[in-house]
Design an enzyme around this catalytic site. Structure first.
Site, PDB file in Angstrom:
ATOM      1  CE  LYS A 278     -18.495  22.547 -22.217  1.00 35.44           C
ATOM      2  NZ  LYS A 278     -19.195  22.326 -23.482  1.00 35.44           N
ATOM      3  NE  ARG A 352     -29.592  23.911 -25.658  1.00 40.20           N
ATOM      4  CZ  ARG A 352     -29.324  23.321 -26.809  1.00 40.20           C
ATOM      5  NH1 ARG A 352     -30.248  22.610 -27.409  1.00 40.20           N
ATOM      6  NH2 ARG A 352     -28.140  23.448 -27.374  1.00 40.20           N
TER       7      ARG A 352
END
Ligand code: BES
Ligand code: ZN
Ligand code: ZN
Length: 498
Positions: A278, A352
């Site tokens: 990130k 996920r």
């Protein structure tokens, strides 16, 4: 959290430091009880209404310092126009005022809400919301402060003055509201706890502690067992960190042999993004990526405390997404617990993967419904802003139940579609599916369409709390930092499950 109680005391008998009286803008006439009391305090109330010092506009509150036995202070609270009023606005007003009284150094207050007594407001609903607004707004996270602790202000006691003679019924409502608020505040505590402390192991131990103190069964799987299960997606995310993963399962049995409702929480204790690192501005606050799991754990405790009439299983999927020579990479292909193979395209979409295996595992309980709660996407912020969460699922009946629970909890959600057309986006050339598509279109939906593959035909819903998990600003009963969003909603779902 302050002690909150219901009383039917006369205004003259109040032993708290501050008396709060609330009015609607379009009904500023004090009743007899208030007028009688007002005479004892030199008509402060009547005068400020007559002089238009206090108009009871929305967001208006006036403090008067008086001297009457124990009472030091009188607060007049404005609720705005009665027709525009809602339970959300009530929570907002009470939350804001509670914070203001704390800042003013008040240690205890009593709340008199005459305006509701003879109106159509459902007494139970407003009492629940008032209690929650007080308990949630006065939350403070001070665990790591070592200096100036004596300057920290707190409110220790609040009395809600009720007209109803059936005080025992009202006390029950307040006590239940406190159990719900406590679950939110404990979730906030755990989410606010920094990632060097709140590791997967720490959170799993915390779950085990709660189980011991309550009527809950607890099973904890460590990395060896998770590996042995064949949870290739979960392990790929977890492997890069020296803080080893855990899956904590809490079981509450409130209804014999009924099939359970399973709650699955994303518990990424820190999300660096992995090799798809990130940008620095997005790294701070990524300790909040464990909020789903923290919520689930505290919801299970509340189920036991509320003695709910349902069976609930809570699965906290706990891992850290870090960079090392053990980390997974884009281009890897993973084999999930379900057997489905997954092509990795972005290691920052780790949530996920963790959830895929946890959701497939949840099917072992033959649940009547599975609901996952997860800080899954930044796209949820783009879609709905910071105050509402997307919800998606494969069963409209379950989704309607969740919407009804959200109306009760006053946490806003909005259903997004799971149309077949989106499946196209996660087709893979080399594996069964890929977990992220190229592009920024339909980010919330793509996350959910991937998860859908792992729940088969079980009724399932996914709550994406990426936007609502964290508050940058104070607002009403919301306190800066972790919000605990979704905890009240899911508890209301379980409380009124039919
Ligand atoms: N934990 C993040 C989602 C998130 C972002 C939550 C900001 C709260 C605030 C999640 O793991 C993530 O990084 N998602 C990516 C997915 C993308 C790579 C498809 C995102 O949303 O950018
Ligand atoms: Zn991520
Ligand atoms: Zn994440």
């Amino acid at each position: 959290m302050p002690k909150i109680e219901v009383t039917s005391s006369n205004l003259e008998e109040i032993k708290d430091q501050c008396l709060v009286i609330a009015f609607f803008e379009d009904n500023l006439k004090p009743n007899k009880e208030i007028s009688d009391f007002d005479r004892l305090i030199s008509n402060v109330i009547n005068n400020s209404i007559k002089n238009r010092d206090f108009k009871a506009e929305k967001d208006e509150s006036k403090l008067f310092y008086i001297n009457n036995k124990n009472l030091k202070c009188l607060a007049l609270l404005g609720l705005g126009k009665e027709n525009d009023f809602s339970l959300s606005k009530l929570m907002d007003a009470i939350g804001k005022l509670s914070k203001k009284l704390r800042t003013s150094g008040i240690k205890s207050f009593a709340l008199y809400l005459d305006s509701f007594r003879n109106k159509n407001y459902e007494q139970n609903a407003y009492l629940e919301k008032i209690t929650q607004a007080i308990a949630l707004s006065l939350y403070q996270f001070t665990k790591f402060k070592t200096k100036d602790l004596d300057k920290l202000k707190s409110i220790d006691k609040v009395a809600i003055i009720a007209a109803n003679n059936d005080i025992s019924k009202l006390k029950k409502i307040v006590n239940e509201a406190l159990i719900l608020s406590d679950a939110v505040n404990k979730t906030r505590d755990l989410v606010n706890t920094p990632p060097n402390i709140a590791t997967p192991e720490y959170i799993a131990n915390h779950a085990a502690d709660l189980a011991k103190k309550n009527r809950l069964k607890c099973t904890i799987f460590d990395e060896k067992q998770i590996e042995k299960f064949g949870m290739g997606c979960f392990m790929a995310v977890a492997k890069g960190s020296a803080n080893k993963p855990r899956i904590a399962v809490l079981e509450y049995n409130g209804n014999g042999k009924e099939k359970p409702i399973v709650l699955v929480g994303k518990g990424v204790t820190f999300d660096t993004g992995g090799y798809n690192l990130k940008p620095s501005a997005y790294l701070t606050a990524m300790k909040d990526d464990k909020a789903g799991a923290c919520g689930v754990i505290n919801i299970l405790e509340a189920c036991a405390k509320l003695n709910l009439n349902v069976n609930v299983v809570g699965i906290a999927a706990l891992a850290e997404n870090m960079i090392s020579d053990k980390s997974y990479r884009p281009d890897d292909v993973l084999k999930s617990y379900s057997g489905i193979t997954v092509e990795i395209t972005n290691t920052d979409a780790e949530g996920r993967l963790v959830l895929a295996d946890a959701l497939s595992y949840s099917l072992e309980y033959k649940p009547k419904a599975v609901i996952d709660i997860a800080t899954l996407t930044g796209a949820s912020i783009i879609a709905l802003g910071y105050f509402a969460s997307p919800v998606l699922g494969n069963n409209q009946e379950l989704l309607e139940k969740i919407k009804a629970a959200s109306e009760k909890s006053l946490e806003k959600i909005w259903q997004f579609p799971l149309w077949e057309e989106y499946e196209e986006l996660i087709k893979s050339d080399i594996a069964d599916i890929k977990h992220v598509h190229d592009g920024i279109d339909a980010g919330v939906i793509v996350g959910a369409i991937f998860l859908k593959h792992f729940v088969k035909d079980t009724p399932w819903a996914h709550l994406d709390i990426g936007a609502t998990v964290w508050a940058k600003q104070e607002k009403g009963h919301i306190v800066k930092g972790a919000t605990g969003f979704g905890v009240l909603l899911l508890l209301n779902l379980l409380r009124y499950w039919e």
